[in-house]
Enzyme design. Structure first.
Site, PDB file in Angstrom:
ATOM      1  N   ASP A  82       0.829  -1.284  -0.034  1.00 24.45           N
ATOM      2  CA  ASP A  82       0.050   0.022  -0.061  1.00 24.45           C
ATOM      3  C   ASP A  82       0.701   1.380   0.067  1.00 24.45           C
ATOM      4  O   ASP A  82       2.012   1.266   0.429  1.00 24.45           O
ATOM      5  CB  ASP A  82      -0.948   0.322   1.113  1.00 24.45           C
ATOM      6  CG  ASP A  82      -0.261  -0.218   2.479  1.00 24.45           C
ATOM      7  OD1 ASP A  82       0.708  -0.764   2.830  1.00 24.45           O
ATOM      8  OD2 ASP A  82      -0.539   0.712   3.471  1.00 24.45           O
ATOM      9  N   GLU A 174       0.223  -1.694   5.442  1.00 22.68           N
ATOM     10  CA  GLU A 174       1.002  -1.379   6.487  1.00 22.68           C
ATOM     11  C   GLU A 174       0.748  -0.014   6.993  1.00 22.68           C
ATOM     12  O   GLU A 174       0.996   0.374   8.141  1.00 22.68           O
ATOM     13  CB  GLU A 174       2.560  -1.321   5.770  1.00 22.68           C
ATOM     14  CG  GLU A 174       3.626  -1.062   6.908  1.00 22.68           C
ATOM     15  CD  GLU A 174       4.248   0.409   7.054  1.00 22.68           C
ATOM     16  OE1 GLU A 174       5.006   0.599   7.826  1.00 22.68           O
ATOM     17  OE2 GLU A 174       3.426   1.083   6.083  1.00 22.68           O
TER      18      GLU A 174
END
Length: 408
Positions: A82, A174
């Site tokens: 991400d 994350e």
């Protein structure tokens, strides 16, 4: 393909996939682009000869590059899929510009400039190629530069170095609490130690992270029509503001540095009846971390007394712990990293990272995981930039670590 060309090509390919995480989603992954990137990486891993490639329902991808040195310890690399949501566009449009000492125009149409006076660190890269976005988004070197490094590494191991088994993991989300790393089954990642490549400038090494927690505080007021509100109305928005006022204004991210901890009052949603406040708690020191959590509880109790017809509820959730304790239990990962950088002539800049990484989660699960540089600057900013020579040096460190691990 030359190393530089492969790194840049991979980065552009991965950056083209919109994979911004969504903190409002309860799904894992929180956005469909992360699943698309995971599928691409799984296909590429198989194509370059990795074994046991697995992509699960949560877009967690794992695999192993089998070694040619059977006695070598198995090591691993982990990166996240991400990019962060800071209110900018989720679509990244990278470009390579040559820095010749002048301000860089990164978006002529929107008149967005990367100015030397505001970012003097770029002066270290005079005459070099710099990867930047177009100023409407983050660049996403955090963490797609790491993905590019790891994938380039995996494709070159057999040709360039002897190595043991090298495991790899790519995980989602994350940026919104290490959700992917927390969900990952570490039996799919059976290495002795591992590395995240998730910090910034050339030479940075992270051996400490914050202890981190999030706190949701809910203020329940009493609604009333303003014409008859006196003595009756309890405004939950003002309750939340009152709560925040009990904390030192200097113990916030914008007023702290180095090893200072902080509170970050981050999101506030309110109506006539209820207000919901999100607070993040950060501290390197365990005792200080616990004191901060106790302070939240104490202020909540004071608020209950102050607003007897209202109510205050809170829930504190630990997010991750300081990685330093786990690294101290097995020093091989750090020793190899330092030796690799020394042999490559890269000066190390050991920092206590004012944040956290997936490595903090893995370390807590028993896999010591220090963090080293991508080469990028200004993570989470429209002015994020990645000097290509620093990008190459990150790959060199990863290759050298694999080589040294095979000879220990």
């Amino acid at each position: 393909m030359r190393v530089r060309e492969e790194l840049v090509s991979r980065f552009f390919r991965y950056a083209a996939i919109e994979s911004q995480s969504n903190g409002r989603s309860q799904s894992l992954p929180s956005s469909p682009g992360q699943a698309a990137l995971a599928a691409l990486l799984a296909d590429e891993m198989r194509a370059i000869g990795l074994e046991d490639v697995c992509i699960d329902a949560h877009a967690i991808v794992t695999g192993v590059k089998r070694g040619n040195r059977p006695a070598a310890p198995p090591i691993g690399f982990i990166a996240h899929l991400d990019t962060v949501d800071v209110g900018l566009s989720p679509f990244v449009r990278p470009q390579v510009l040559r820095f010749e000492g002048e301000d860089l125009c990164i978006n002529r149409q929107e008149d967005i400039w990367l100015r030397v006076a505001e970012h003097p660190e770029i002066l270290d890269w005079l005459g070099e190629d710099i990867i930047v976005g177009d100023g409407t988004s983050v660049l996403g070197a955090d963490n797609k530069a790491a993905i590019a490094v790891i994938m380039t590494l995996l494709g070159r191991l057999d040709h360039e170095v002897g190595h043991g088994d090298v495991f790899v993991a790519f995980v989602p989300d994350e940026e919104i609490g290490m959700r992917g790393a927390k969900a990952m089954d570490v039996s799919r990642f059976p290495c002795d130690f591992a590395y995240t490549i998730d910090c910034c400038e050339l030479g940075e090494v992270v051996l400490e992270t914050f202890n981190a927690a999030s706190c949701e505080i809910v203020f329940t007021g009493v609604s009333a029509h303003p014409m008859s509100a006196k003595g009756m109305l309890v405004n939950p928005l003002l309750m939340a503001m009152d709560f925040i006022s009990h904390f030192d204004r200097k113990e916030t991210p914008e007023c702290t540095e180095g090893r200072d901890g902080f509170y970050w009052f981050k999101d506030l949603i309110a109506n006539d009846s209820v207000a919901s406040l999100t607070a993040l708690i950060r501290d390197f020191d365990t005792d200080g971390f616990n004191r901060r959590k106790h302070r939240i509880a104490a202020v909540a109790e004071q608020m209950r007394s102050r607003y007897p017809t209202g109510n205050v509820r809170y829930q504190i959730t630990d997010t991750y712990r300081n990685v330093s304790t786990s690294l101290a239990r097995d020093e091989r990962a750090v020793a190899l990293l330092f030796k690799a950088m020394e042999e490559l002539g890269i000066g190390k800049k050991v920092i206590a990272m004012r944040g956290g990484t997936d490595g903090a989660v893995l370390s807590a699960k028993g896999i010591p995981t220090p963090n080293f540089f991508t080469g990028a600057y200004n993570f989470h900013s429209r002015y994020e930039f990645l000097p290509v020579p620093a990008f190459e040096r990150s790959l060199e460190v990863a290759l050298k670590v694999c080589q040294l691990a095979a000879t220990e």
